[in-house]
Design a protein around this motif. Structure first.
Motif, short mmCIF file in Angstrom:
data_model
loop_
_atom_site.label_atom_id
_atom_site.label_comp_id
_atom_site.label_asym_id
_atom_site.label_seq_id
_atom_site.Cartn_x
_atom_site.Cartn_y
_atom_site.Cartn_z
N ALA A 146 -97.95 30.26 -60.22
CA ALA A 146 -99.03 29.85 -61.12
C ALA A 146 -100.24 30.77 -60.99
CB ALA A 146 -99.43 28.40 -60.82
N GLU A 147 -100.62 31.11 -59.76
CA GLU A 147 -101.75 32.01 -59.51
C GLU A 147 -101.25 33.17 -58.66
OE1 GLU A 147 -105.18 30.07 -57.91
OE2 GLU A 147 -104.82 28.23 -59.06
N PRO A 148 -100.86 34.28 -59.31
CA PRO A 148 -100.23 35.39 -58.57
C PRO A 148 -101.03 35.88 -57.38
CG PRO A 148 -100.01 35.73 -60.93
CD PRO A 148 -100.92 34.54 -60.76
N ARG A 149 -102.35 35.97 -57.51
CA ARG A 149 -103.18 36.53 -56.42
C ARG A 149 -103.13 35.67 -55.16
NH1 ARG A 149 -103.99 41.83 -57.17
NH2 ARG A 149 -104.44 42.24 -59.37
N ASN A 150 -102.80 34.41 -55.32
CA ASN A 150 -102.74 33.51 -54.17
C ASN A 150 -101.31 33.10 -53.85
OD1 ASN A 150 -105.56 33.48 -53.92
ND2 ASN A 150 -105.76 31.84 -55.42
N THR A 151 -100.35 33.92 -54.24
CA THR A 151 -98.94 33.59 -54.06
C THR A 151 -98.22 34.70 -53.30
OG1 THR A 151 -98.92 32.33 -56.13
CG2 THR A 151 -96.79 33.00 -55.22
N VAL A 152 -97.39 34.31 -52.35
CA VAL A 152 -96.51 35.25 -51.67
C VAL A 152 -95.07 34.79 -51.89
CG1 VAL A 152 -96.77 34.01 -49.48
CG2 VAL A 152 -95.89 36.34 -49.48
N VAL A 153 -94.22 35.71 -52.31
CA VAL A 153 -92.81 35.44 -52.51
C VAL A 153 -92.01 36.18 -51.44
CG1 VAL A 153 -90.83 35.59 -54.06
CG2 VAL A 153 -93.11 35.12 -54.99
N VAL A 154 -91.32 35.44 -50.60
CA VAL A 154 -90.49 36.04 -49.55
C VAL A 154 -89.04 35.90 -49.99
CG1 VAL A 154 -89.81 35.94 -47.13
CG2 VAL A 154 -92.17 35.42 -47.78
N TRP A 155 -88.36 37.02 -50.17
CA TRP A 155 -86.97 37.00 -50.63
C TRP A 155 -86.08 37.53 -49.50
CZ3 TRP A 155 -85.90 35.90 -56.00
CH2 TRP A 155 -84.53 35.84 -56.29
N ILE A 156 -85.25 36.65 -48.97
CA ILE A 156 -84.47 36.98 -47.78
C ILE A 156 -83.00 37.11 -48.16
CG2 ILE A 156 -83.83 36.22 -45.47
CD1 ILE A 156 -86.47 34.56 -45.53
N SER A 157 -82.47 38.31 -48.03
CA SER A 157 -81.08 38.55 -48.42
C SER A 157 -80.64 39.91 -47.89
CB SER A 157 -80.96 38.53 -49.96
OG SER A 157 -79.66 38.88 -50.37
N ASP A 158 -79.32 40.15 -47.90
CA ASP A 158 -78.85 41.51 -47.63
C ASP A 158 -78.79 42.31 -48.93
OD1 ASP A 158 -76.70 40.33 -48.87
OD2 ASP A 158 -75.39 40.39 -47.12
N PHE A 159 -79.10 41.65 -50.06
CA PHE A 159 -79.25 42.27 -51.38
C PHE A 159 -77.97 42.94 -51.88
CE2 PHE A 159 -83.52 42.07 -49.57
CZ PHE A 159 -84.20 41.39 -50.58
N TYR A 160 -76.83 42.44 -51.45
CA TYR A 160 -75.57 42.90 -52.03
C TYR A 160 -75.27 42.01 -53.23
CZ TYR A 160 -74.77 46.16 -48.25
OH TYR A 160 -74.89 47.23 -47.38
N GLU A 161 -75.87 42.38 -54.35
CA GLU A 161 -75.84 41.60 -55.58
C GLU A 161 -74.87 42.21 -56.59
OE1 GLU A 161 -77.62 38.85 -56.40
OE2 GLU A 161 -78.83 38.70 -54.56
N TRP A 162 -74.45 41.39 -57.54
CA TRP A 162 -73.59 41.93 -58.59
C TRP A 162 -74.36 42.15 -59.90
CZ3 TRP A 162 -71.78 39.15 -63.06
CH2 TRP A 162 -72.19 37.81 -63.11
N GLN A 163 -75.64 41.73 -59.94
CA GLN A 163 -76.52 42.04 -61.07
C GLN A 163 -77.78 42.70 -60.52
OE1 GLN A 163 -76.68 39.36 -64.57
NE2 GLN A 163 -75.84 37.79 -63.20
#
Length: 453
Positions: free
Chosen positions: A371-388
């Motif tokens: 909602a408020e990008p400046r006050n938001t942190v997105v942590v994405w945890i993966s080995d990132f072996y994606e098919w897309q």
């Protein structure tokens, strides 16, 4: 002239190598080793692979200090060859008990004994029990020997995964469902990451007493890890002091030094007594901006350690003031676990480990939460072996460009191991958001930096 002490040391190490590669006894080496051990005053149980280190220490308490820091490098100096022979016998004991795991079915008692021996190996290397295998220990401990605590940045990646793999193999060789159905046997189990992984994978096939014992083990492990991580999180101060808010007038906030200083004018020299007419208290309220933490976790089979640790970490940050935490788990489908984020135990019971990986389904849940990008942190945890790969990366780059803090994480474990898709690694680097990979403390540091900025 051949040094007899050197001969003794070589006998012990040759026996160690022989027993590691072949479970059959080499009679010449065994009899020679028995003679050496008896001559240097160590108990014969040091040579018995069926006797745990705990048992030896219980019978001979003075040996506990010798096992502590046993394998920490010593400072250079004159070599005490007699001491090296003794050290060789004790090192052989620890290594043989940990690395010679044999084959066939493993009982709950055997697993428990191996875990205890592995803990002694970790102590011998100057670490806390559980630290190299991944789990509950918080920091290295000095042993007082040699150069002190080891360099964990090199030690953990080299030894940690091997110990964790040995433990996982032992767990797989157990008849785990039968053990869980027997409260006496289940009570012998010590929760570890390898055991928790198996329990989470098999939880849908358990019922009754077995399910209750499985839940008890999971909760014990969650509580132990949470205690360590909570300490790491709380080491940092969140926000600057807000002096516009009056301090709470409670004893723990009493500023004793300032109170004495401000009341010195009330000192009675005749009575040698200080009269206090005003108490002063410390300000504890802090200026904080509401922050939103969105944690997205790959729950595929290769990310079990990360799933467990991140779930616990999310619950801890959810308990901080003015931090709004959201948790999403995904494989080929995504699940919003936010309603249970404060209870990592309940969260883990709702996960479904395994399967493929499609980060785009998780992104569809994550993006509307910003909602408020400046006050938001997105942590994405993966080995990132994606098919897309392409569409997922473009969505991640869009989050970064919006002003939100985007932190890609390759692993959130205690052993510091894990691989990351090179394609994603290079693109994250070019984007200016390099992958955080390694020990869980790295992610804790990144999140605390964002929340205190």
């Amino acid at each position: 002239m051949i040094d007899p002490q050197e001969n003794r040391r070589q006998v012990l190490y040759w026996r160690l190598l022989a027993r590691l590669f072949d479970n059959e006894e080499q009679h010449a080496l065994e009899s020679a080793s028995v003679a050496v051990v008896e001559d240097i005053g160590l108990p014969p149980a040091v040579l018995d692979p069926q006797t745990g280190v705990d048992s030896i220490v219980q019978r001979h308490p003075d040996l506990a200090a010798e096992f502590e820091g046993l394998m920490v490098p010593e400072t250079q100096g004159d070599r005490d060859k007699a001491a090296e022979v003794r050290r060789a016998a004790l090192v052989s004991k620890v290594l043989l008990n940990v690395f010679a795991t044999g084959s066939g079915t493993v009982s709950a008692g055997q697993l428990s004994r191996w875990q205890a021996d592995a803990a002694w190996l970790e102590r011998a290397l100057g670490c806390q029990p559980g630290q190299l295998r991944g789990g509950r220990a918080a920091a290295p401990t000095g042993t007082g020997m040699g150069t002190g605590a080891p360099d964990l940045s090199t030690l953990i990646p080299r030894i940690g995964p091997d110990l964790a793999a040995l433990e996982a193999d032992l767990v797989k060789r157990m008849h785990l469902r039968e053990v869980l159905a027997d409260p006496a046997l289940a009570g012998q189990l010590t929760p570890s990451m390898s055991l928790i992984e198996q329990l989470l994978r098999d939880k849908d096939n358990l019922s009754g007493v077995a399910l209750a014992n499985a839940k008890s083990l999971i909760r014990r492990f969650v509580d132990e890890v949470a205690e360590v991580l909570r300490t790491q999180v709380e080491k940092a101060t969140v926000g600057a002091l807000d002096r516009s808010v009056p301090p709470k007038r409670v004893f723990r906030n009493l500023d004793l030094d300032r109170t004495i200083w401000k009341n010195l004018t009330n000192w009675s020299q005749e009575e040698e007594r200080l009269y206090v007419d005003r108490l002063y208290y410390r300000h504890t309220a802090r200026k904080t901006t509401p922050q939103r933490l969105i944690a997205v976790v790959d729950q595929s089979g290769s990310m079990v350690d990360s799933m467990v640790n991140c779930t616990i970490l999310a619950s801890i940050f959810a308990g901080l003031p003015k931090v709004d935490v959201h948790l999403i788990a995904y494989d080929t489908q995504a699940l919003d676990l936010t309603p249970w984020v404060s209870d990592p135990f309940e969260t883990l019971l709702r996960t479904n480990l395994g399967g493929g990986t499609d980060g785009t389904v998780a992104m569809a849940l994550a993006q509307p939460k910003i909602a408020e990008p400046r006050n938001t942190v997105v942590v994405w945890i993966s080995d990132f072996y994606e098919w897309q790969c392409e569409p997922l990366f473009e969505s991640m780059a869009a989050i970064h460009r919006s002003g939100a803090k985007f932190i890609p994480v390759g692993s959130v474990n205690s052993s510091g191991s894990g691989s990351v898709n090179p394609w994603f690694r290079e693109r994250f680097k070019d984007l200016g958001t390099p992958v955080v990979s390694g020990h869980i403390r790295k992610l804790v540091h990144e999140l605390k930096t964002f929340l205190t900025s």
